[in-house]
Write an enzyme that holds these catalytic residues in place. Sequence first.
Site, PDB file in Angstrom:
ATOM      1  N   GLU A   1       0.822  -1.095  -0.092  1.00 44.72           N
ATOM      2  CA  GLU A   1      -0.062   0.113   0.099  1.00 44.72           C
ATOM      3  C   GLU A   1       0.809   1.320   0.026  1.00 44.72           C
ATOM      4  O   GLU A   1       0.743   2.241   0.489  1.00 44.72           O
ATOM      5  CB  GLU A   1      -0.987   0.011   1.233  1.00 44.72           C
ATOM      6  CG  GLU A   1      -1.801  -1.131   1.416  1.00 44.72           C
ATOM      7  CD  GLU A   1      -2.352  -1.669   0.170  1.00 44.72           C
ATOM      8  OE1 GLU A   1      -2.771  -0.838  -0.790  1.00 44.72           O
ATOM      9  OE2 GLU A   1      -2.627  -2.886   0.000  1.00 44.72           O
TER      10      GLU A   1
HETATM   11  C1  FAD Z   1       3.170  -9.687   0.766  1.00 43.04           C
HETATM   12  C2  FAD Z   1       2.658  -8.881  -0.448  1.00 43.04           C
HETATM   13  C3  FAD Z   1       1.498  -8.688  -0.664  1.00 43.04           C
HETATM   14  C4  FAD Z   1       1.037  -7.485  -1.716  1.00 43.04           C
HETATM   15  N1  FAD Z   1      -0.101  -7.406  -1.832  1.00 43.04           N
HETATM   16  C5  FAD Z   1      -0.449  -6.579  -2.979  1.00 43.04           C
HETATM   17  C6  FAD Z   1      -1.839  -6.281  -3.666  1.00 43.04           C
HETATM   18  O1  FAD Z   1      -2.804  -7.091  -2.955  1.00 43.04           O
HETATM   19  N2  FAD Z   1      -2.147  -5.847  -4.832  1.00 43.04           N
HETATM   20  C7  FAD Z   1      -1.213  -4.986  -5.445  1.00 43.04           C
HETATM   21  O2  FAD Z   1      -1.297  -4.475  -6.368  1.00 43.04           O
HETATM   22  N3  FAD Z   1       0.204  -5.178  -4.861  1.00 43.04           N
HETATM   23  C8  FAD Z   1       0.629  -5.842  -3.878  1.00 43.04           C
HETATM   24  N4  FAD Z   1       1.785  -5.951  -3.323  1.00 43.04           N
HETATM   25  C9  FAD Z   1       3.027  -5.046  -4.064  1.00 43.04           C
HETATM   26  C10 FAD Z   1       3.154  -3.715  -3.160  1.00 43.04           C
HETATM   27  O3  FAD Z   1       2.322  -2.796  -2.969  1.00 43.04           O
HETATM   28  C11 FAD Z   1       4.604  -3.062  -3.731  1.00 43.04           C
HETATM   29  O4  FAD Z   1       5.539  -4.355  -3.336  1.00 43.04           O
HETATM   30  C12 FAD Z   1       5.176  -1.977  -3.191  1.00 43.04           C
HETATM   31  O5  FAD Z   1       4.121  -1.112  -3.537  1.00 43.04           O
HETATM   32  C13 FAD Z   1       6.445  -1.626  -3.641  1.00 43.04           C
HETATM   33  O6  FAD Z   1       6.511  -1.500  -4.906  1.00 43.04           O
HETATM   34  P1  FAD Z   1       7.996  -2.387  -5.487  1.00 43.04           P
HETATM   35  O7  FAD Z   1       8.081  -3.803  -4.615  1.00 43.04           O
HETATM   36  O8  FAD Z   1       7.774  -2.373  -6.913  1.00 43.04           O
HETATM   37  O9  FAD Z   1       9.107  -1.637  -4.977  1.00 43.04           O
HETATM   38  P2  FAD Z   1       9.905  -0.411  -5.910  1.00 43.04           P
HETATM   39  O10 FAD Z   1       8.466   0.494  -6.201  1.00 43.04           O
HETATM   40  O11 FAD Z   1      10.617  -0.892  -6.804  1.00 43.04           O
HETATM   41  O12 FAD Z   1      10.381   0.334  -4.699  1.00 43.04           O
HETATM   42  C14 FAD Z   1      11.897   0.022  -4.345  1.00 43.04           C
HETATM   43  C15 FAD Z   1      12.264   0.979  -3.371  1.00 43.04           C
HETATM   44  O13 FAD Z   1      12.409   2.315  -3.766  1.00 43.04           O
HETATM   45  C16 FAD Z   1      11.850   3.296  -3.116  1.00 43.04           C
HETATM   46  N5  FAD Z   1      11.228   4.219  -4.010  1.00 43.04           N
HETATM   47  C17 FAD Z   1      10.584   4.152  -5.231  1.00 43.04           C
HETATM   48  N6  FAD Z   1      10.215   5.235  -5.937  1.00 43.04           N
HETATM   49  C18 FAD Z   1      10.833   6.405  -5.246  1.00 43.04           C
HETATM   50  C19 FAD Z   1      10.487   7.860  -5.081  1.00 43.04           C
HETATM   51  N7  FAD Z   1      10.002   8.429  -6.090  1.00 43.04           N
HETATM   52  N8  FAD Z   1      11.230   8.320  -4.230  1.00 43.04           N
HETATM   53  C20 FAD Z   1      11.789   7.880  -3.206  1.00 43.04           C
HETATM   54  N9  FAD Z   1      11.712   6.224  -2.887  1.00 43.04           N
HETATM   55  C21 FAD Z   1      11.146   5.598  -3.879  1.00 43.04           C
HETATM   56  C22 FAD Z   1      10.387   2.440  -2.329  1.00 43.04           C
HETATM   57  O14 FAD Z   1      10.068   3.353  -1.339  1.00 43.04           O
HETATM   58  C23 FAD Z   1      11.465   1.494  -2.014  1.00 43.04           C
HETATM   59  O15 FAD Z   1      11.931   1.367  -0.984  1.00 43.04           O
HETATM   60  C24 FAD Z   1       2.156  -6.843  -2.262  1.00 43.04           C
HETATM   61  C25 FAD Z   1       3.637  -7.123  -1.998  1.00 43.04           C
HETATM   62  C26 FAD Z   1       3.596  -7.997  -1.043  1.00 43.04           C
HETATM   63  C27 FAD Z   1       5.320  -8.293  -0.802  1.00 43.04           C
END
Ligand code: FAD
Length: 517
Positions: A440
């Site tokens: 989220e």
């Molecule tokens: C167990 C689990 C359940 C989940 N359930 C759902 C679900 O039901 N539906 C769904 O759609 N998704 C779901 N997710 C996905 C989850 O919402 C995402 O993993 C999360 O939003 C982060 O995205 P990412 O993993 O692609 O990380 P990335 O977007 O690649 O981010 C990596 C890092 O970079 C940082 N970062 C990225 N952009 C910026 C910026 N502009 N400025 C500063 N920092 C930045 C982030 O804070 C993070 O620390 C789930 C994930 C898990 C692990």
Amino acid sequence: MPEYKAPLRDISFVMNELLESEKLYQTLPGYEEATEDLMNAIVEEGAKFAEEVLAPLNQTGDEEGCQWSEDGVKTPTGFAEAYQQYVDNGWPALSAETEAGGQGMPNLMGIIINELAGSANWSWLMYPGLSHGAVKTIEEHGDAEQKEAYLTKLVAGTWTGTMCLTEAHCGSDLGLLRTKAEPQADGSYAINGTKIFISAGDHDMAENIVHIVLARLPDAPEGTAGISLFIVPKFNVNEDGSLGEHNGVHCASIEKKMGIHGNATCVLNFDDARGYLIGPPNKGLNCMFTFMNTARIGTAVQGLAHAEQSYQGALAYAKERLAMRSLTGPKNPDGPADPIIVHPDVRRMLLTQKALTEGSRAFLYFLSQQGDIVDAGGEEEAKRADDLMALLTPIGKAFVTEAGFEAANLGVQVYGGHGFIREWGMEQIVRDARIALLYEGTTGIQALDLLGRKVLGSGGKLLMGFTGMIDEFCEANPGAEDEPFISALKAYKDEWLEVSMKIGQAAMENPGLFRPR
Ligand SMILES: Cc1cc2nc3c(=O)[nH]c(=O)nc-3n(C[C@H](O)[C@H](O)[C@H](O)COP(=O)(O)OP(=O)(O)OC[C@H]3O[C@@H](n4cnc5c(N)ncnc54)[C@H](O)[C@@H]3O)c2cc1C
């Protein structure tokens, strides 16, 4: 495993004494039925369900996990039966609108029941938990036909919902998503693509699953301006409401992960799945914010739930475990040593957990009451509450989930080496709590929303509105007894304003330091 006991006195204190809920709801159109007696009775019933049905499945669910097969995901033993009981007791409908069969109780009631159920078993709660966001999204953006086809079943809990945003190459930056939606002659859309990490994306607890999916129409603009929102049911729904054939959406696998093992985190393949547009084309992200805001507050509740669960375990252990003597003389002279709760460092940890838990509870209940004020309508009050929610939602999500993780870590520390051993259940709380800081929107993404969109984006108006409330409170409570707290509150408020101004100034001078969105 710590035995979960619903903290009824603490909940009642915040709900009835601090926030004077009955007084508020008697003034909000549509919520007049929410009397103190009724709300207390609902909380007591929810507490029984959490303690007796859900808590016993928490550790076994963690150990057993979910099983994938081509026929679908099997949830841990007892999860499906508990869900059926939840549905039979009418819990899914508690705070949904009455038009679709809901009971129309305030959002606050839904949040309290989620705290109870989530403290007992967070992995289980996520199955019905995601349905709330799907219901809110269809209520707000669906057309009459979509409401007719999906809402009643979701509200009753016969079907559950999911939120399908994330793809392998993008989570925070949804502007990069690639899933496609091709218009079909019958008015539906063919959805093609792969979503990952979809919580409760497949399971054996309900007869259908309603996926709320972000995808791109042909020739849509790049980035976030070209995203649309679709309903994609697991089983197609016939005109008479009965279930048709399996739609083209399948769970390809489930993730092996650090915690919340009882909840299925799914890779979902959409192969010409039949979908239906919700809201205007290319405005999908705006519509999805309805889901995401509900989910952000829902995830904040996870922080509260884990803080409470860990505090209860740590407190019970600290009263039983014997080690050394109190510095002020033996407190258990007949025993070989004193219980560790006599030691100042242990009390520091317990009190930190308690403060984080109680503060988080008061904050989240206050926030959900603001949601009720918004839903009740009424010009000035609803606008003020909406502004408060806009500012406080990212703080609630980020702060309370970080607090939950901190409290969970302290819980392990109070247990000493036993905290690291699985059978005690404290390490499960740490593993389960960790995800709340990520999904989220990570804590960093909440900070961007708070500073970029809410503080700077409103020219400081939202922040000043809230700090103005703090000023009013301080002026109205000048009593000598409260003085030390009022002075501290004023000092923190001044510091908050000063830091925000400094960051805002620095961002304008050097966008590389902090880039407002
Ligand atoms: C167990 C689990 C359940 C989940 N359930 C759902 C679900 O039901 N539906 C769904 O759609 N998704 C779901 N997710 C996905 C989850 O919402 C995402 O993993 C999360 O939003 C982060 O995205 P990412 O993993 O692609 O990380 P990335 O977007 O690649 O981010 C990596 C890092 O970079 C940082 N970062 C990225 N952009 C910026 C910026 N502009 N400025 C500063 N920092 C930045 C982030 O804070 C993070 O620390 C789930 C994930 C898990 C692990």
